[in-house]
Motif scaffolding. Structure first.
Motif, PDB file in Angstrom:
ATOM      1  N   ARG A 156      18.432  15.268  58.006  1.00  9.21           N
ATOM      2  CA  ARG A 156      19.305  14.119  58.243  1.00  9.21           C
ATOM      3  C   ARG A 156      19.134  13.607  59.663  1.00  9.21           C
ATOM      4  O   ARG A 156      18.788  14.375  60.568  1.00  9.21           O
ATOM      5  N   THR A 159      22.985   9.818  62.380  1.00 13.88           N
ATOM      6  CA  THR A 159      24.115   9.158  61.712  1.00 13.88           C
ATOM      7  C   THR A 159      24.547   9.884  60.445  1.00 13.88           C
ATOM      8  O   THR A 159      25.503   9.477  59.791  1.00 13.88           O
ATOM      9  N   LYS A 161      22.539  10.168  57.803  1.00 18.53           N
ATOM     10  CA  LYS A 161      21.755   9.655  56.684  1.00 18.53           C
ATOM     11  C   LYS A 161      20.661  10.657  56.325  1.00 18.53           C
ATOM     12  O   LYS A 161      19.971  11.175  57.195  1.00 18.53           O
ATOM     13  N   ARG A 162      20.494  10.908  55.021  1.00 17.02           N
ATOM     14  CA  ARG A 162      19.474  11.848  54.585  1.00 17.02           C
ATOM     15  C   ARG A 162      18.098  11.205  54.642  1.00 17.02           C
ATOM     16  O   ARG A 162      17.860  10.144  54.073  1.00 17.02           O
TER      17      ARG A 162
END
Length: 321
Positions: A156, A159, A161-162
């Motif tokens: 990730r 932030t 996010k993946r």
């Protein structure tokens, strides 16, 4: 009886056409991207190549083709008996099987395309039917385990996010895990200690069985520095987020989870849920102590008690915010 050689042949042709159409569509999409100059290097220069094992996508494709054939046969049967009246449930089953079969064929194609190529300073990631993309090592803020029966890992950014994920059954998984450990996790763990906002070095904390320091490491796109607490336990370095450790010592949470491998937890015996596994692991410890638990161990690796617990709490409270 409506099931004849003709109807079976039509069903098999339908399964073949659907399978070939999905394959042709994805190949055409890849070719268009290459023509637009969007193609990325192939696997020749990869240090590690990760792909799903052949049996995984083949099994799904075989089951999906069976669904398409059975669904097509049922649909043909419904069509030949429409004049005499048919049960609505018969039509629904045929439609569901056809849609499930088509979805399974798309899924198997998606699984076959999925790959992660680990290069010297970046990764090339192609997951599902999405376009292949580049992930720089500097973008990876956290490498976290996937909690399921097969295991795996996910990367990730800062932030949350993946960026990509890989399951433990994939071919090349162990190599990718070692690659990320060497190029992402370990460099962050051994980064030099940082200065505080006033330019004065933050003194490390030292206890009887472990020590700790506060530092900043470059995370996310652009390498924006983020603060972390590093616990040094024997040859291991446990990376913790300062906000989570503050919440632990302030009594707002019972556990602070590491952002490093192997997965570890800093826990308070006074706050853990009495029904949890951690409560059994911490049984008999003083409520004011702090214990470091590894995911695969039955007892704490380190226990901060008495003066160690007091000085560590004071040290964390004095860190920059």
């Amino acid at each position: 009886m409506w099931i004849t050689i003709t109807s079976v042949g039509i069903a098999m042709i339908a399964a073949f056409v659907i399978t070939r159409s999905v394959t042709a569509a994805t190949k055409h999409s890849d070719r268009r991207r290459r023509e637009r100059g969007e193609s990325l290097p192939n696997a020749d220069g990869a240090l590690v190549t990760v792909r799903l094992r052949t049996f995984q996508w083949v099994l799904i494709r075989v089951v999906a083709i069976v669904f398409v054939v059975v669904g097509a046969l049922l649909a043909l049967g419904a069509a030949t008996t429409i004049s005499t009246g048919i049960e609505p449930s018969f039509v629904i089953v045929a439609v569901v099987l056809l849609l499930a079969g088509i979805g399974g064929i798309v899924l198997s194609r998606s699984m076959r395309r999925t790959r992660v190529l680990a290069m010297e300073d970046h990764l090339l990631v192609r997951q599902g039917l999405h376009q292949e993309r580049r992930v720089d090592l500097a973008e990876i803020a956290a490498v976290l385990p996937i909690a399921n029966q097969y295991g795996g890992l996910q990367a990730r950014d800062a932030t949350g996010k993946r960026l990509f994920h890989v399951i433990g059954l994939a071919r090349g998984y162990a190599g990718l895990e070692a690659y990320l450990q060497e190029r992402v996790v370990r460099p962050r763990a051994v980064a030099p200690a940082a200065l505080g906002p006033d330019g004065i070095a933050i003194p490390p904390w030292r206890g009887a069985a472990c020590s700790a320091d506060w530092t900043t490491v470059p995370l996310g796109p652009g390498g924006r520095p983020r603060p972390v607490i590093r616990l040094f336990v024997g040859g291991d370095v446990v990376v913790l987020h300062p906000a989570e450790v503050r919440a632990l010592i302030d009594g707002r949470t019972a556990v602070a989870e590491s952002d490093s491998q192997p997965l570890a937890f800093l826990a308070s015996p006074a706050l853990v849920d009495p029904t949890s596994l951690a409560d059994r692991q911490l049984a008999g410890l003083p409520p004011e102590s702090l214990a470091l638990l590894y995911d695969a161990q039955d007892s704490p690796a380190v226990v901060l008690r008495d003066s160690d617990a007091i000085t560590f709490r004071a040290w964390v409270s004095g860190l920059p915010r």
